[in-house]
Design an enzyme around this catalytic site. Structure first.
Site, short mmCIF file in Angstrom:
data_model
loop_
_atom_site.label_atom_id
_atom_site.label_comp_id
_atom_site.label_asym_id
_atom_site.label_seq_id
_atom_site.Cartn_x
_atom_site.Cartn_y
_atom_site.Cartn_z
N SER A 119 6.96 -0.48 15.28
CA SER A 119 6.60 0.85 16.20
C SER A 119 7.53 1.16 16.20
O SER A 119 8.48 2.10 15.49
CB SER A 119 6.19 0.19 17.09
N LYS A 168 2.14 5.39 18.89
CA LYS A 168 3.19 4.46 18.49
C LYS A 168 3.23 3.33 20.36
O LYS A 168 2.75 2.52 20.53
CB LYS A 168 4.15 5.10 19.29
N TYR A 208 3.39 11.51 17.93
CA TYR A 208 4.39 10.91 17.75
C TYR A 208 4.15 9.48 18.71
O TYR A 208 3.85 8.27 18.19
CB TYR A 208 6.00 10.66 17.19
N ASN A 259 3.66 -1.08 8.64
CA ASN A 259 4.58 -0.09 9.02
C ASN A 259 4.24 1.50 8.15
O ASN A 259 4.93 2.49 8.57
CB ASN A 259 5.48 -0.68 7.45
N THR A 265 16.40 7.23 6.43
CA THR A 265 15.38 7.75 5.48
C THR A 265 14.84 8.97 5.04
O THR A 265 15.47 9.14 5.97
CB THR A 265 14.49 6.39 5.87
N THR A 287 1.10 -0.93 -0.43
CA THR A 287 -0.06 0.13 -0.30
C THR A 287 0.74 1.48 -0.21
O THR A 287 1.92 1.51 0.36
CB THR A 287 -1.46 0.47 1.13
#
Length: 286
Positions: free
Chosen positions: A142, A160, A156, A91, A191, A38
């Protein structure tokens, strides 16, 4: 049911346009497995994979994870295309850096819609399949900030932390069906998570939190020098799924491990300090 050894496995992975999700898709395809991925942009996913990756076993899906019907349709399309489902990787997510006071209602709802509601939608769609076949693996990505909290990351962390609570309960609920659950807790990975176009910031700020403004700048400057290697990270996640063994939590990165150790030590100190006072609220023994 252990990971299939006599046929390609089918994976359903959310949030695959970049970062760990993208690298997972790349390595899953290189293994010869099948993956429904996705993404908000199938074009970006395909461009990121490049010409060197065989995509015949890839099913890109544009799905709003907040839409339960759309998620159910995506899972159904996955099983119709590939004939089954073996691994689910939740994810999808993004960072948000602001003080609690600066975090607006819409920003709270958007974050929790992705990190909690979206995951729940995927689980509701996938669990009947895994339960009936009495096997499968669910990986909920997580963060080490799902185990410990730091200033500026409250929203955030809230998402999580919720994901971790959900995952702990889920692991106990589905164990008798042969379904394994893994909570992945990465540290800082190299990333695009900390880039200016990926890290969400508050619509309005105040002058009362200069340390958080400084932290924001420091995090943007950190981009490109994070400790974590996404190639090794994806390989570790896939390795855990292949073996089907290991503890509930999979820490990724030496920084994540250090944060976890500090959290455990702080909790131990808190528990020890409360050993004598906690029973004071019990009914007196008869």
């Amino acid at each position: 049911m252990s990971f299939p050894a006599d046929r390609p496995a089918t994976w359903f992975v959310t949030g695959t346009s970049r970062g760990l999700g993208l690298e997972l898709v790349r390595q899953i395809l290189e293994r010869g497995d099948q993956v429904a991925a996705t993404t908000r942009s199938p074009e970006r996913l395909l461009a990121a994979l490049g010409d060197g990756v065989e995509t015949a076993r890839l099913l890109p899906l544009t799905v709003d994870l907040r839409d339960e019907a759309a998620v159910k349709g995506a899972v159904r399309e996955t099983t119709e295309r590939f004939g089954g489902l073996d691994v689910v990787v939740n994810n999808a997510g993004y960072g948000f850096l602001a003080a609690v006071e600066e975090t607006g209602d819409r920003e709270v709802r958007d974050m929790l819609d992705v990190q909690v509601v979206g995951v729940w939608n995927v689980l509701r769609a996938a669990l009947p399949i895994l339960r009936e076949q009495r096997g499968g693996h669910i990986v909920n990505v997580s963060s080490i900030l799902g185990l410990t909290a730091v200033p500026g990351w409250a929203l955030y962390c809230a998402g999580k932390f919720a994901l971790e609570g959900l995952s702990e309960a889920l692991a106990a609920e589905v164990a008798d069906f042969g379904v394994t659950v893994t909570i992945v807790e990465p540290g800082y990975f190299r990333t695009e998570f900390l880039t200016a176009d990926a890290l969400a910031l508050p619509a309005e700020t105040t002058a009362h939190y200069p340390a958080i403004r400084e932290m924001t700048l420091d995090h943007l400057k950190l981009q490109g020098s994070q400790l974590g290697d996404p190639v090794r990270g994806a390989r570790a996640i896939i390795g855990r799924v292949l073996t089907g063994e290991g503890p509930l939590r999979q820490l990724l990165g030496s920084d994540a491990h250090s944060y976890a150790v500090a959290k455990v030590e702080a909790l131990r100190a808190n528990v020890d300090a409360a050993a004598l006072t906690a029973p004071a609220t019990d009914f007196p023994a008869a």
